[in-house]
Design a protein around this motif. Structure first.
Motif, PDB file in Angstrom:
ATOM      1  N   LYS A   1      21.854 -21.044  56.874  1.00 27.78           N
ATOM      2  CA  LYS A   1      20.464 -20.929  56.437  1.00 27.78           C
ATOM      3  C   LYS A   1      20.406 -20.543  54.971  1.00 27.78           C
ATOM      4  CE  LYS A   1      19.089 -19.271  61.032  1.00 27.78           C
ATOM      5  NZ  LYS A   1      18.516 -18.126  61.803  1.00 27.78           N
ATOM      6  N   MET A   2      19.283 -20.820  54.351  1.00 31.38           N
ATOM      7  CA  MET A   2      19.057 -20.411  52.972  1.00 31.38           C
ATOM      8  C   MET A   2      17.670 -19.811  52.850  1.00 31.38           C
ATOM      9  SD  MET A   2      19.265 -22.544  49.364  1.00 31.38           S
ATOM     10  CE  MET A   2      18.034 -23.762  49.890  1.00 31.38           C
ATOM     11  N   LEU A   3      17.583 -18.649  52.222  1.00 28.56           N
ATOM     12  CA  LEU A   3      16.308 -18.013  51.913  1.00 28.56           C
ATOM     13  C   LEU A   3      16.110 -18.074  50.404  1.00 28.56           C
ATOM     14  CD1 LEU A   3      16.531 -14.776  54.119  1.00 28.56           C
ATOM     15  CD2 LEU A   3      15.577 -17.002  54.736  1.00 28.56           C
ATOM     16  N   THR A   4      14.989 -18.625  49.959  1.00 24.23           N
ATOM     17  CA  THR A   4      14.678 -18.664  48.534  1.00 24.23           C
ATOM     18  C   THR A   4      13.670 -17.577  48.198  1.00 24.23           C
ATOM     19  OG1 THR A   4      12.998 -20.361  48.939  1.00 24.23           O
ATOM     20  CG2 THR A   4      15.187 -21.122  48.312  1.00 24.23           C
ATOM     21  N   SER A   5      13.481 -17.344  46.895  1.00 24.37           N
ATOM     22  CA  SER A   5      12.662 -16.203  46.432  1.00 24.37           C
ATOM     23  C   SER A   5      13.118 -14.941  47.153  1.00 24.37           C
ATOM     24  CB  SER A   5      11.167 -16.471  46.669  1.00 24.37           C
ATOM     25  OG  SER A   5      10.742 -17.619  45.980  1.00 24.37           O
ATOM     26  N   ALA A   6      14.429 -14.795  47.260  1.00 22.31           N
ATOM     27  CA  ALA A   6      15.032 -13.726  48.066  1.00 22.31           C
ATOM     28  C   ALA A   6      16.017 -12.945  47.196  1.00 22.31           C
ATOM     29  CB  ALA A   6      15.731 -14.310  49.283  1.00 22.31           C
ATOM     30  N   GLU A   7      15.477 -12.169  46.262  1.00 27.87           N
ATOM     31  CA  GLU A   7      16.318 -11.386  45.370  1.00 27.87           C
ATOM     32  C   GLU A   7      16.803 -10.113  46.053  1.00 27.87           C
ATOM     33  OE1 GLU A   7      16.173  -9.019  41.070  1.00 27.87           O
ATOM     34  OE2 GLU A   7      14.436 -10.202  41.740  1.00 27.87           O
ATOM     35  N   LEU A   8      18.112  -9.899  46.025  1.00 28.01           N
ATOM     36  CA  LEU A   8      18.666  -8.696  46.617  1.00 28.01           C
ATOM     37  C   LEU A   8      18.298  -7.484  45.767  1.00 28.01           C
ATOM     38  CD1 LEU A   8      22.070  -8.170  48.265  1.00 28.01           C
ATOM     39  CD2 LEU A   8      21.435  -6.639  46.401  1.00 28.01           C
ATOM     40  N   ALA A   9      17.676  -6.496  46.390  1.00 29.09           N
ATOM     41  CA  ALA A   9      17.306  -5.265  45.687  1.00 29.09           C
ATOM     42  C   ALA A   9      18.382  -4.206  45.845  1.00 29.09           C
ATOM     43  CB  ALA A   9      15.971  -4.733  46.207  1.00 29.09           C
TER      44      ALA A   9
ATOM     45  N   ALA B   1      21.864  -2.941  48.785  1.00 27.00           N
ATOM     46  CA  ALA B   1      22.576  -3.075  50.051  1.00 27.00           C
ATOM     47  C   ALA B   1      23.511  -1.881  50.194  1.00 27.00           C
ATOM     48  CB  ALA B   1      23.366  -4.379  50.111  1.00 27.00           C
ATOM     49  N   SER B   2      23.644  -1.387  51.401  1.00 26.35           N
ATOM     50  CA  SER B   2      24.555  -0.281  51.674  1.00 26.35           C
ATOM     51  C   SER B   2      25.369  -0.610  52.916  1.00 26.35           C
ATOM     52  CB  SER B   2      23.774   1.022  51.866  1.00 26.35           C
ATOM     53  OG  SER B   2      22.855   0.909  52.941  1.00 26.35           O
ATOM     54  N   TYR B   3      26.600  -0.124  52.923  1.00 25.59           N
ATOM     55  CA  TYR B   3      27.515  -0.438  54.018  1.00 25.59           C
ATOM     56  C   TYR B   3      27.808   0.808  54.834  1.00 25.59           C
ATOM     57  CZ  TYR B   3      31.498  -2.569  56.425  1.00 25.59           C
ATOM     58  OH  TYR B   3      32.351  -3.083  57.377  1.00 25.59           O
ATOM     59  N   LYS B   4      27.512   0.724  56.115  1.00 24.52           N
ATOM     60  CA  LYS B   4      27.862   1.822  57.014  1.00 24.52           C
ATOM     61  C   LYS B   4      27.870   1.295  58.438  1.00 24.52           C
ATOM     62  CE  LYS B   4      23.063   3.496  56.831  1.00 24.52           C
ATOM     63  NZ  LYS B   4      22.193   4.653  56.501  1.00 24.52           N
ATOM     64  N   GLY B   5      28.724   1.891  59.243  1.00 27.94           N
ATOM     65  CA  GLY B   5      28.819   1.471  60.635  1.00 27.94           C
ATOM     66  C   GLY B   5      29.303   0.050  60.803  1.00 27.94           C
ATOM     67  N   GLY B   6      30.077  -0.468  59.831  1.00 26.47           N
ATOM     68  CA  GLY B   6      30.601  -1.817  59.937  1.00 26.47           C
ATOM     69  C   GLY B   6      29.621  -2.909  59.582  1.00 26.47           C
ATOM     70  N   ARG B   7      28.487  -2.558  58.955  1.00 29.87           N
ATOM     71  CA  ARG B   7      27.479  -3.561  58.599  1.00 29.87           C
ATOM     72  C   ARG B   7      26.853  -3.242  57.250  1.00 29.87           C
ATOM     73  NH1 ARG B   7      23.728  -5.036  63.910  1.00 29.87           N
ATOM     74  NH2 ARG B   7      25.407  -5.943  65.187  1.00 29.87           N
ATOM     75  N   TRP B   8      26.435  -4.304  56.580  1.00 28.12           N
ATOM     76  CA  TRP B   8      25.619  -4.172  55.382  1.00 28.12           C
ATOM     77  C   TRP B   8      24.143  -4.128  55.779  1.00 28.12           C
ATOM     78  CZ3 TRP B   8      27.462  -3.150  50.675  1.00 28.12           C
ATOM     79  CH2 TRP B   8      28.780  -3.491  50.374  1.00 28.12           C
ATOM     80  N   ALA B   9      23.442  -3.113  55.308  1.00 29.84           N
ATOM     81  CA  ALA B   9      21.983  -3.065  55.423  1.00 29.84           C
ATOM     82  C   ALA B   9      21.421  -3.568  54.097  1.00 29.84           C
ATOM     83  CB  ALA B   9      21.508  -1.655  55.716  1.00 29.84           C
ATOM     84  N   ILE B  10      20.679  -4.654  54.145  1.00 33.25           N
ATOM     85  CA  ILE B  10      20.243  -5.359  52.935  1.00 33.25           C
ATOM     86  C   ILE B  10      18.730  -5.287  52.809  1.00 33.25           C
ATOM     87  CG2 ILE B  10      20.180  -7.607  51.781  1.00 33.25           C
ATOM     88  CD1 ILE B  10      22.735  -8.302  53.444  1.00 33.25           C
ATOM     89  N   ARG B  11      18.264  -4.966  51.618  1.00 34.73           N
ATOM     90  CA  ARG B  11      16.821  -4.998  51.354  1.00 34.73           C
ATOM     91  C   ARG B  11      16.563  -5.945  50.189  1.00 34.73           C
ATOM     92  NH1 ARG B  11      13.235  -2.597  48.033  1.00 34.73           N
ATOM     93  NH2 ARG B  11      14.816  -1.188  47.140  1.00 34.73           N
ATOM     94  N   LEU B  12      15.608  -6.851  50.373  1.00 35.11           N
ATOM     95  CA  LEU B  12      15.227  -7.789  49.325  1.00 35.11           C
ATOM     96  C   LEU B  12      14.099  -7.217  48.485  1.00 35.11           C
ATOM     97  CD1 LEU B  12      15.315 -11.186  51.262  1.00 35.11           C
ATOM     98  CD2 LEU B  12      17.194  -9.939  50.167  1.00 35.11           C
TER      99      LEU B  12
END
Length: 371
Positions: free
Chosen positions: A162-170, A172-183
């Motif tokens: 998939k591709m998300l446009t107008s999706a600038e990464l603000a 991201a933090s890594y914990k518990g084996g996963r990245w938590a991402i906020r745009l």
């Protein structure tokens, strides 16, 4: 609260690099999402390429990637594209008579042919005195950049990516084996692995993920299309100065593309041409050929991003293995992308390089060299 998106792997950047590596990973069964900060992919460097394949370009580390990519670009698998992406052009490296050892930087193994002064003048009409040394690189080709980029994006989506446009990464933090991402627009997502294919923004993306930047430097490259007072320009080869002061090639019957081969440090941005760079390019053109420039029909600029040693960076961050660098291709990312993405996929999957990347070494590209 459920995330707005979740993938095995999130790739930041949907230019040619992110699209190609994303397609490779999706083909290996990973769930892949591309995040593109612009409204459409390829807006920056990919969409502003000079659009040529030149084996000698990019230095000794990159040249093998370019050479390995040629067969794929000429005749890709039928399930990738029904047609190739290269068309004949040819290149000529030219040098002033006063330059000593002008062709010493051509990587070994590149097929070239010395040109005597008469042959050189026949290939570059209007060549001025003082430019009597030339070296032909017949294998140079034009690249259908838009077609190649779209083929990678289509391959990605066919494999479920998939591709998300107008999706600038603000952030991201890594914990518990996963990245938590906020745009930037507030959307949130999760991923088990994050690929940084953000081009000029690679270091900025790293900082937003809590990763130490590597010291990438974006550099502005100016291009322009000129109408000149000479017919028959369409088939003109790519002509490059061995001192790195200009290159030009034919575009239409009376038009050429010209660059002053500038590398001006700048911040990541929507690059725009500067009038001084345009004027310098036209002035330099006048030192090699006697053509009169009748009009600057259009001008543009793009960013070419380099690592501290000017070689691309492919590999997991030594401090955070869930963060994968795929950046710093420095203007060679399109011509070398088939092999580069295949090599990066092998590193990502901890496999031996195969296919178009078979036999290529990873040593020059791993981020460990900076630590």
């Amino acid at each position: 609260m459920n995330p707005d998106f979740f993938s095995d792997t999130v790739v930041v950047g949907a230019g040619i690099a992110g699209a190609a590596l994303g397609a490779h990973l999706a083909r290996r069964g990973l769930e892949v999402t591309l995040l593109e900060s612009e409204e459409r992919p390829g807006y920056h460097s990919t969409g502003r390429s000079a659009a040529f394949w030149l084996e000698s370009y990019g230095g000794a580390a990159v040249s093998p990637l370019t050479a390995a990519s040629r067969a794929f670009l000429e005749q890709p698998p039928a399930n990738f594209s029904p047609h190739g992406f290269l068309s004949p052009r040819g290149a000529i490296h030219v040098a002033r008579d006063s330059v000593e050892q002008p062709f010493a930087d051509i990587p070994p193994g590149v097929a070239t042919e010395r040109l005597d002064p008469a042959r050189l003048k026949s290939l570059v009409p209007g060549l001025r005195d003082g430019w009597s040394r030339g070296l032909a690189e017949p294998s140079c080709r034009d690249i259908d950049v838009a077609g190649l980029h779209q083929a990678y994006l289509s391959s990605l989506t066919r494999m479920g990516g998939k591709m998300l446009t107008s999706a600038e990464l603000a952030e991201a933090s890594y914990k518990g084996g996963r990245w938590a991402i906020r745009l930037r627009d507030g959307r949130e997502g999760e991923a088990t692995q994050l690929v940084n294919a953000a081009g000029a923004w690679a270091d900025e993306v790293a900082k937003r993920c809590g990763i130490e930047p590597l010291g990438f430097v974006p550099k502005r490259r100016t291009m322009m299309q000129l109408r000149v007072d000479r017919q028959g320009m369409k088939g003109l080869p790519l002509v490059a100065d061995t001192e790195g002061r200009f290159y030009f090639r034919g575009e239409g019957e009376q038009t050429i593309w010209l660059s002053p081969h500038d590398e001006t440090d700048c911040d990541p941005c929507d690059a725009a041409p500067e009038e001084l760079a345009v004027a310098e390019a036209i002035d330099r053109l006048g030192t090699i050929v006697d053509w009169k420039v009748e009009k600057v029909e259009r001008k543009w600029a793009g960013l070419r991003t380099f690592s501290p040693d000017r070689n691309p960076v492919f590999g997991r961050d030594p401090g955070q293995p869930a963060f994968f660098w795929y950046a710093g291709q420095g203007g060679t990312g399109i011509q070398s992308q088939p092999a580069a993405a295949a090599l990066a996929r092998a590193i990502f999957m901890d496999d031996e390089p195969t296919g178009v990347a078979g036999g290529l070494s990873t040593r020059a590209f791993l981020p460990e060299r900076f630590f």
